[in-house]
Structures are given as structure tokens and as C-alpha cells.
Write a protein that holds these residues in place. Sequence first.
Motif, PDB file in Angstrom:
ATOM      1  N   ALA A  46       0.830  -1.201   0.000  1.00 63.05           N
ATOM      2  CA  ALA A  46       0.000   0.000   0.000  1.00 63.05           C
ATOM      3  C   ALA A  46       0.870   1.260   0.000  1.00 63.05           C
ATOM      4  CB  ALA A  46      -0.931  -0.005   1.207  1.00 63.05           C
ATOM      5  N   ILE A  64      -3.597   0.867  -3.243  1.00 63.88           N
ATOM      6  CA  ILE A  64      -3.168  -0.522  -3.108  1.00 63.88           C
ATOM      7  C   ILE A  64      -3.041  -1.100  -4.514  1.00 63.88           C
ATOM      8  CG2 ILE A  64      -3.640  -2.776  -2.109  1.00 63.88           C
ATOM      9  CD1 ILE A  64      -5.397  -1.442  -0.039  1.00 63.88           C
ATOM     10  N   GLY A  66      -2.837  -3.429  -7.733  1.00 65.52           N
ATOM     11  CA  GLY A  66      -3.381  -4.725  -8.094  1.00 65.52           C
ATOM     12  C   GLY A  66      -2.390  -5.514  -8.918  1.00 65.52           C
ATOM     13  N   HIS A  92      -9.804  -4.025  -2.270  1.00 63.61           N
ATOM     14  CA  HIS A  92      -8.654  -4.845  -2.658  1.00 63.61           C
ATOM     15  C   HIS A  92      -8.965  -6.332  -2.474  1.00 63.61           C
ATOM     16  CE1 HIS A  92      -4.555  -6.247  -3.105  1.00 63.61           C
ATOM     17  NE2 HIS A  92      -4.588  -6.762  -1.885  1.00 63.61           N
ATOM     18  N   GLN A  93      -9.665  -6.659  -1.409  1.00 67.87           N
ATOM     19  CA  GLN A  93     -10.036  -8.051  -1.173  1.00 67.87           C
ATOM     20  C   GLN A  93     -11.082  -8.532  -2.182  1.00 67.87           C
ATOM     21  OE1 GLN A  93     -11.225  -7.586   2.897  1.00 67.87           O
ATOM     22  NE2 GLN A  93      -9.173  -7.989   3.719  1.00 67.87           N
ATOM     23  N   PRO A  96      -8.547  -8.231  -6.166  1.00 68.33           N
ATOM     24  CA  PRO A  96      -7.103  -8.034  -5.963  1.00 68.33           C
ATOM     25  C   PRO A  96      -6.323  -7.787  -7.241  1.00 68.33           C
ATOM     26  CG  PRO A  96      -7.721 -10.331  -5.617  1.00 68.33           C
ATOM     27  CD  PRO A  96      -8.996  -9.561  -5.738  1.00 68.33           C
ATOM     28  N   THR A  99      -5.932  -2.162  -9.171  1.00 64.16           N
ATOM     29  CA  THR A  99      -5.408  -1.147  -8.263  1.00 64.16           C
ATOM     30  C   THR A  99      -6.579  -0.382  -7.647  1.00 64.16           C
ATOM     31  OG1 THR A  99      -3.317  -0.908  -9.433  1.00 64.16           O
ATOM     32  CG2 THR A  99      -4.060   0.983  -8.140  1.00 64.16           C
ATOM     33  N   VAL A 100      -6.484  -0.138  -6.351  1.00 69.75           N
ATOM     34  CA  VAL A 100      -7.542   0.557  -5.606  1.00 69.75           C
ATOM     35  C   VAL A 100      -7.002   1.885  -5.095  1.00 69.75           C
ATOM     36  CG1 VAL A 100      -8.993   0.496  -3.540  1.00 69.75           C
ATOM     37  CG2 VAL A 100      -8.670  -1.582  -4.909  1.00 69.75           C
TER      38      VAL A 100
END
Length: 255
Positions: A46, A64, A66, A92-93, A96, A99-100
Amino acid sequence: MSLLVKTLLTGVTLYAALVAALAFFQHSLVFPRHMVSAPPSLPAQAERLRISTPDGAELHGVRIPGSDPSRPILLGFPGNAWNAEAMALFLHQVSPTQTVVVFHYRGYAPSTGTPSAQALMSDAIAIHDTLGASVTALGFSIGSGVAAHLAAMRDLEQVVLVTPFDSLAQVAADSLPYLPVRWLFRHEMAAAKALARNGSPVTLIIADRDEVIPAKRSDALASALPQARIIRQNAGHNDIYNQPEFVPALRRALR
């Protein structure tokens, strides 16, 4: 003075007090910053983000990465009591490979400034314009109004709104039907009008037992968007995220 006149005067005084309280406290009701929980632990990859707005606010966010950089960035807009980093971890979960990016709203620590509907919607454009990539906007609850505004102003890959509404002012008016909310409310987000100017695919995930945003407000948005994909969940406003069918539905929407 007759008892009837005294009763009427008391009633008028109490009503005026309620109206004054609504005018005074609406900012903290719409933006309950004191209710935001502590941030979760984030993955090692992150990254912390920071941008400055033209009016001097400093917005802090998190990215975060990906596993598939060719997929659109997921730009998240959380509910008014969500921690932005909790939303980033959740997205993200869910996906995945993507990209977040999620920012703390203006006025929500560590971001500076004072939150307002107009400020949040303007900040969304500023955040989007720093990304330089294809973007899917996701808005949860009040964040659906922010994402809808962004969709009206920028070309997006798609828009996914969870527990959305057609008009935030109308949500407030429905919640307090005996008060002149429409005259006093200062934080309108007209999601239906915004999305009428949007050319991106839209998915609405609606909680049929929503106790915060009345079903008729979500249904009004759905009726205004005949081309939108509608996913209904047998859930309430806050427990929808814990329903076993929610994450699979969200993943389908993102595909």
C-alpha cells in the motif's frame, strides 16, 4: 391567556426549536466524522497519497496496487462514517487484480478542511484527474452521490453504486417529513440528475430493507436510469456488506 393559546404557542416554540436544531446540527449529521473507526492494517504494498486542492485543503489517500495494471483503477467513495482505508482494503479483497485508490474525505483526518457536498464532489474530480488511467468509480451510501457527480463530469469505465439515492435532500426530507428540510438542507447531491448526463455503464446495488436510505429513493434512481443494471439484496443499509451474496454480486458488477 387561554389554555388553547398557551398550547399553540408552546407547540410553535417547540417546532421552531426543532427547525433551528436541524439547521444547526445538519452538518454533523451528514458528516459524522466522530463515528469513523480507526484504520485497519494495510498490505505491505500500500502507498500513501496526498494532493492539495486549489482552496488550500490537503487530501490524504491510499493506493493498493493490483496484480493486473491493465485493468481499470477502482476509485472508491465511502459512506459518511467509513474509514477510507477500510474501504480500500475491502475493495482490494474484492478485486485483488485491480489497483484501488480511496481518499479520506475533506475534513476527515488526516485530510484537512471542512466537508460539504460541494467540496466532496469537487475533490472527486481533482482526485480522478491525478490518476491518469481508466477508472471505475464505486460509491457506497453518501459516496454514491459523489461518484455520480464524477460520472457526470468525466468519462469512466463504469460506475457501481451501493445503497444509492436519487437526491440526498429528498432522503433527508423523507426522514423528517414534518420539518421544512428542503428549505434548510445545504448538502444536496442530485445523483439522478448527474447520472442523466453520464455515458458510462451503471450498476446499482440496492438493499431492499434499507433503513437509512428509503427504498423509494433507490427505486427512484433506478427508474431514472432505465439502462442501469440493477442488483437487489435482501439486506439493510449497514449489514449488506456482511451478506454472503454481496461480494459475489460486486465482483460480477466489476466484470
